[in-house]
Motif scaffolding. Structure first.
Motif, PDB file in Angstrom:
ATOM      1  N   ILE A 106       0.967  -1.246   0.008  1.00 46.76           N
ATOM      2  CA  ILE A 106       0.005  -0.076   0.160  1.00 46.76           C
ATOM      3  C   ILE A 106       1.053   1.406   0.065  1.00 46.76           C
ATOM      4  O   ILE A 106       1.679   1.402   0.875  1.00 46.76           O
ATOM      5  CB  ILE A 106      -1.000  -0.037   1.391  1.00 46.76           C
ATOM      6  N   HIS A 107       0.866   2.008  -1.055  1.00 42.43           N
ATOM      7  CA  HIS A 107       1.665   3.293  -1.000  1.00 42.43           C
ATOM      8  C   HIS A 107       1.203   4.199  -0.035  1.00 42.43           C
ATOM      9  O   HIS A 107       0.113   4.264   0.325  1.00 42.43           O
ATOM     10  CB  HIS A 107       1.577   3.815  -2.679  1.00 42.43           C
ATOM     11  N   SER A 183       1.614   2.923   5.431  1.00 43.12           N
ATOM     12  CA  SER A 183       1.749   1.837   6.549  1.00 43.12           C
ATOM     13  C   SER A 183       0.701   2.082   7.452  1.00 43.12           C
ATOM     14  O   SER A 183       0.378   1.152   8.234  1.00 43.12           O
ATOM     15  CB  SER A 183       3.299   2.283   7.182  1.00 43.12           C
ATOM     16  N   HIS A 184       0.321   3.151   7.607  1.00 43.08           N
ATOM     17  CA  HIS A 184      -1.019   3.595   8.448  1.00 43.08           C
ATOM     18  C   HIS A 184      -2.080   2.855   8.124  1.00 43.08           C
ATOM     19  O   HIS A 184      -2.878   2.048   8.709  1.00 43.08           O
ATOM     20  CB  HIS A 184      -1.240   5.023   8.723  1.00 43.08           C
ATOM     21  N   SER A 211       7.627   3.232   8.822  1.00 40.92           N
ATOM     22  CA  SER A 211       7.390   4.567   8.927  1.00 40.92           C
ATOM     23  C   SER A 211       6.248   5.075   8.836  1.00 40.92           C
ATOM     24  O   SER A 211       5.745   6.093   8.132  1.00 40.92           O
ATOM     25  CB  SER A 211       8.503   5.252   7.794  1.00 40.92           C
ATOM     26  N   GLY A 212       5.335   4.449   9.766  1.00 35.17           N
ATOM     27  CA  GLY A 212       3.877   4.733   9.794  1.00 35.17           C
ATOM     28  C   GLY A 212       3.456   5.726  11.007  1.00 35.17           C
ATOM     29  O   GLY A 212       3.963   5.724  11.800  1.00 35.17           O
ATOM     30  N   MET A 213       2.296   5.748  10.993  1.00 35.50           N
ATOM     31  CA  MET A 213       1.445   6.445  12.126  1.00 35.50           C
ATOM     32  C   MET A 213       0.542   5.282  12.674  1.00 35.50           C
ATOM     33  O   MET A 213      -0.223   4.958  11.892  1.00 35.50           O
ATOM     34  CB  MET A 213       0.810   7.639  11.875  1.00 35.50           C
ATOM     35  N   SER A 239      -6.827   4.083  14.504  1.00 39.74           N
ATOM     36  CA  SER A 239      -5.628   3.819  15.496  1.00 39.74           C
ATOM     37  C   SER A 239      -5.198   2.305  15.642  1.00 39.74           C
ATOM     38  O   SER A 239      -5.746   1.963  16.847  1.00 39.74           O
ATOM     39  CB  SER A 239      -5.790   4.704  16.627  1.00 39.74           C
ATOM     40  N   ALA A 240      -4.271   1.928  15.001  1.00 41.07           N
ATOM     41  CA  ALA A 240      -4.093   0.471  15.041  1.00 41.07           C
ATOM     42  C   ALA A 240      -3.636   0.070  16.529  1.00 41.07           C
ATOM     43  O   ALA A 240      -3.818  -0.844  17.021  1.00 41.07           O
ATOM     44  CB  ALA A 240      -3.171  -0.156  14.181  1.00 41.07           C
TER      45      ALA A 240
END
Length: 315
Positions: A106-107, A183-184, A211-213, A239-240
């Motif tokens: 997923i970009h 990444s989120h 490098s995600g949130m 919010s994982a």
């Protein structure tokens, strides 16, 4: 002091003081803190990659040009995973693929930019090890709300599972990955209750989050909250970090050592939580690497990140 505040402070301490001792991009403290020890301006800068990487445009151009080069020598098959015009997915597979593992990537792009056409560059690394590499398109946050974008990504992964046999993939070996805002989105796919879609609870066999949130609360307090409009209930669902009980597979958490303090802290906090759950496959902080260079390491089969991906996928 609340439990949540202590948790975030612990994550910052693990980074050796984050912004206070970085010596990068001087941050002004003209007001009181709005999150942890960040003023509003500092928090805006902590979520703005342009502050931390002056060659941002050149680095972003790499994804597009290298992806275009890959598509010339390894043309993908493109299918529709949904009803709207943008809901397309590119499929790269080895020759005569049959029952091969599947990676859905997923970009990223701050939920605002890029497309599947900018995310072809890791394909040779994955296909070269005998696996399928898929990357979907989806709306950006100017075209759709964030919860709808998450749903599109879930639908793309569901399509890959249900249609795996049509491109020589194994529906029982599906992995996901993503970078930055991607990444989120991937982390939200990771916490999906697949049984409500008629699929096994363990549909995803592993994930690489780069490098995600993973907790949106501080990000939405920053300037990003001005263009991502979500309700408190939607923020919770997206919010994982708040739903790690749904993670049933090994997860790689990666980031660069030259990223902004909040992206580093979020990766550290997520990795620590997953390690405590026994779900952390690997914690990879890439040396001398900024935010945009992290996924580019996947274009090199012998890179540390690619080797970590091979181990995750068992290829």
């Amino acid at each position: 002091m609340s439990m949540r505040r202590r948790h975030f402070l612990a994550g910052t301490a693990a980074l050796g003081g984050a912004i206070g001792s970085s010596g990068v991009a001087p941050l002004l403290a003209q007001q009181g803190p709005v999150f942890m020890d960040y003023t509003e301006q500092q928090l805006d800068q902590a979520y703005d990659q342009a502050v931390w990487e002056p060659q941002l445009n050149e680095l972003q151009a790499y994804d597009s040009t290298s992806s275009a080069a890959v598509r010339k020598v390894l043309p993908p098959r493109t299918e529709r995973y949904g009803k709207s015009d943008i809901e397309l997915i590119d499929i790269f597979t080895p020759a005569n693929a049959s029952g091969v593992p599947i990676m859905v990537y997923i970009h990223g792009g701050a939920w605002l930019y890029n497309s599947r056409l900018d995310a072809s560059f890791p394909a040779p690394t994955v296909v070269g090890r005998g696996a399928a590499y898929l990357t979907p398109d989806f709306n950006n946050v100017k075209q759709a709300r964030l919860p709808d974008m998450i749903e599109q990504c879930r639908s793309a992964v569901e399509w890959a599972v249900r249609n795996a046999a049509s491109f020589g993939g194994d529906p029982n070996r599906v992995y996901i990955s993503g970078h930055s805002s991607g990444s989120h989105l991937a982390s939200c796919v990771l916490i999906t209750d697949w049984t409500t879609r008629g699929l096994p609870a363990d549909t995803i066999k592993g994930a690489m989050l780069m490098s995600g949130m993973y907790e949106l609360y501080p990000a939405m307090l920053s300037s990003r909250g001005k263009y991502v409009q979500i309700t408190p209930q939607e923020l919770d669902a997206a919010s994982a970090m708040r739903h790690l009980c749904m993670v049933s597979c090994p997860v790689v958490v990666a980031n660069g050592d030259r990223e902004s303090p909040e992206f580093r802290r979020q990766s550290t906090v997520l990795a620590d939580a997953l390690q405590g759950m026994g779900r952390l496959a690997a914690r990879t902080e890439l040396f001398a690497t900024n935010h945009f260079q992290v996924p580019q390491r996947l274009s090199k089969p012998d890179s540390e990140l690619s080797q970590t991906l091979y181990a995750l996928m068992k290829i």
